[in-house]
Design a protein around this motif. Structure first.
Motif, PDB file in Angstrom:
ATOM      1  N   ASN A  15       0.794  -1.033  -0.047  1.00  0.00           N
ATOM      2  CA  ASN A  15       0.006  -0.134   0.043  1.00  0.00           C
ATOM      3  C   ASN A  15       0.854   1.292  -0.131  1.00  0.00           C
ATOM      4  O   ASN A  15       0.487   2.314   0.041  1.00  0.00           O
ATOM      5  CB  ASN A  15      -0.828   0.137   1.262  1.00  0.00           C
ATOM      6  N   MET A  56      -5.569  -1.954   1.419  1.00  0.00           N
ATOM      7  CA  MET A  56      -5.188  -1.774  -0.121  1.00  0.00           C
ATOM      8  C   MET A  56      -6.386  -0.997  -0.845  1.00  0.00           C
ATOM      9  O   MET A  56      -6.131  -0.075  -1.388  1.00  0.00           O
ATOM     10  CB  MET A  56      -5.095  -3.043  -0.767  1.00  0.00           C
ATOM     11  N   THR A  59      -6.450   2.848   0.660  1.00  0.00           N
ATOM     12  CA  THR A  59      -5.366   3.677   0.127  1.00  0.00           C
ATOM     13  C   THR A  59      -5.538   3.932  -1.212  1.00  0.00           C
ATOM     14  O   THR A  59      -5.368   4.945  -1.709  1.00  0.00           O
ATOM     15  CB  THR A  59      -3.977   2.699   0.184  1.00  0.00           C
ATOM     16  N   THR A  67      -7.413  -0.239  -7.112  1.00  0.00           N
ATOM     17  CA  THR A  67      -6.921  -1.009  -6.295  1.00  0.00           C
ATOM     18  C   THR A  67      -5.720  -1.840  -7.034  1.00  0.00           C
ATOM     19  O   THR A  67      -4.620  -1.957  -6.566  1.00  0.00           O
ATOM     20  CB  THR A  67      -7.815  -1.936  -5.331  1.00  0.00           C
TER      21      THR A  67
END
Ligand code: ME8
Length: 507
Positions: A15, A56, A59, A67
């Motif tokens: 991430n 993830m 972020t 993603t």
């Protein structure tokens, strides 16, 4: 057939970019993998990235990217870091890979077949940063009365329908396993923490999520993805060919991880494996944390170190050597620019490098081949004895994963060899007794050869350069070559420096 040895690192959350803590774990695992290869084991070494989970998703959302795109980009940086650090992985696994999804579904189905999964409603605390559920009693008070996880990360209240794993059922089997295999969790401080945690009772674990869909789909249960740790831990099986077979590398010899994730590896993972009727790994070792000048790294403090910058500044082997030699393996360690410069100059440039340089440059001027050895005096006998003793100490330290102690022993031999060389002063003996000078140079070159072989798992590129300078082929660089002395008459290439002196950056 060589004895298999399977070692894994944690797989990192991509991430963000890798930091020096990630580099440290990769270096330590690589050193252990290389050590066992040099010792003749059939090593399999796996590392990679852990790409599912809410962290993830969040972020990527914050950055306004898909993603998968975030995962692809950041995973690439982890792999690049590993390649720059000479990490000799056999597989860099990404949990988005199809064979990993298949392995995760298979272990899920095995746990379901054991009757260990049931649907219920989860209500409780979750830390996205840790990707972990916590019991109310574990939480601590943060500033302004905010609840924090025991790791100091924010937690949020979560309520959703999920699958549960009957972790509670495995409390006694786990305690029995820890008792029968004291080496299963190391170091002892970590083992004691886990014993206390499991003795305190285990709640069943929520193992699926319905509030997002980035993960491995739960077989036969639409709308559920597996809790990220279920699939993450399964990476260790994916890498050996599960579910088709477990192959010759399972059970793993060592899961090397950081101290913050021992619970997942020493409680959840063995419980999943017991449920799925798969043999347990032999050891989980929780290494310490790297601190920047004694302080925890954090984005808000702005002291997160990019390993690539350190490699560019100091070189790969100095960085590897520093981290392996300076940190007592298993404990926290601190790094700083001055500590790296001081340690590497003392041990690499001024000690081993100096010995090799002086010995090889005199040989270069006198025939450019390994000289003949005349009769050994007590000085040579003592040197040979010390270098042999270092080998024994190294092997014994490595059997306890005391990487720093192993290197300390090797460098003690290098110091002894330097003292031998200075005392015997072959450059001055040559004027009166060239045969005796040759004997000294022979023994010094042989000491450098042995030290290079013994240091190679830690500083592979530099050790290989030394062995090149000593005319040693690729087939005589493992520990079995310690039993065969260097041959007189071996032609040597022109010497060159292997360990440049590091400078402090001008203030
Ligand atoms: O925990 N010093 O990933 P991660 C030393 N995806 N080691 C450190 C460190 C530091 N300052 N900071 C982190 C995860 N680490 C999970 C693992 S495994 C099936 C899934 C270590 O990216 C940390 O302890 O947060 C862990 O072993 C590794 O880096 C990856 O951490």
């Amino acid at each position: 057939m060589a004895d298999p040895y399977y070692i894994t690192t944690a797989i990192s959350y991509p991430n963000g970019r890798p930091h020096i803590g990630h580099a440290y774990e990769a270096i330590a695992a690589d050193a252990i993998a290389r050590y066992h290869r040099q010792a003749g084991r059939d090593v399999r070494f796996q590392t990679g990235t852990d790409e599912h989970g809410l962290k993830m998703v969040q972020t990527a959302r914050d950055r306004g990217v898909e993603t998968r795109a975030l995962a692809d980009e950041m995973s690439g940086y982890f792999r690049e870091m590993d390649d720059r650090l000479n990490i000799s992985y056999d597989r860099f696994i990404r949990t988005v890979e199809e064979d990993h999804h298949a392995a995760s579904r298979a272990i899920w189905e095995a746990m379901a077949a054991a009757g260990d999964l049931y649907l219920d409603r989860y209500e409780g605390w979750y830390s996205v940063r840790d990707e972990a559920f916590y019991d109310e009693k574990e939480l601590v008070d943060g500033e302004g009365g905010a609840k924090l996880s025991p790791q100091g990360t924010p937690v949020e209240w979560t309520a959703e329908e999920t699958w549960f794993f009957r972790l509670s059922k495995y409390q006694q089997p786990l305690l029995d396993h820890y008792a029968a295999h004291p080496e299963f969790i190391q170091p002892d401080a970590r083992r004691n923490e886990i014993l206390r945690f499991v003795e305190g009772g285990l709640s069943d674990l929520s193992v699926s999520r319905t509030s997002f869909d980035w993960g491995v789909k739960v077989p036969g249960s639409d709308g559920h993805v597996m809790y990220v740790w279920v699939d993450a831990l399964t990476n260790y099986l994916t890498g050996v060919g599960y579910p088709t077979s477990l192959g010759k590398y399972w059970p793993a010899d060592l899961h090397l991880i950081g101290k913050d994730i021992v619970r997942f590896h020493a409680v959840y993972w063995p419980a999943f494996l017991m449920s799925a009727k798969i043999a347990l790994p032999k050891q989980v070792f929780g290494h310490g944390f790297l601190l920047n000048r004694g302080e925890k790294m954090s984005k808000s403090v702005g002291n997160v170190t990019d390993p690539i910058e350190l490699i560019d500044r100091f070189g790969v082997d100095p960085l590897r050597y520093f981290l392996l030699r300076e940190v007592s393996f298993g404990q926290d360690g601190s790094y700083s620019e001055d500590a790296i410069v001081t340690r590497c100059n003392a041990d690499l440039a001024n000690n081993l490098g100096n010995l090799a340089q002086r010995c090889l440059s005199i040989i270069a001027k006198n025939g450019a081949a390994v000289p003949e050895a005349g009769e050994a005096t007590s000085a040579e006998e003592e040197l040979v004895e010390r270098v042999r003793a270092a080998e024994a100490e190294m092997r014994s330290a490595m059997s306890d994963l005391a990487l720093h102690t192993a290197l300390e022993a090797v460098w003690a031999a290098s110091r002894d060899a330097n003292v031998y060389f200075a005392d015997q002063a072959p450059w001055s003996v040559r004027k009166t007794d060239p045969a005796r000078a040759d004997t000294i140079l022979y023994y010094a070159a042989e000491a450098v050869r042995r030290i290079a072989i013994m240091a190679r798992w830690a500083i592979p590129e530099s050790a290989d350069k030394l062995l090149d300078l000593l005319g040693q082929g690729g087939d005589v660089r493992n520990f079995d070559a310690l039993n065969r002395p260097i041959a007189s008459g071996t032609p040597l290439p022109a010497p060159s420096g292997v360990f440049p002196r590091l400078e402090m950056e001008a203030a």
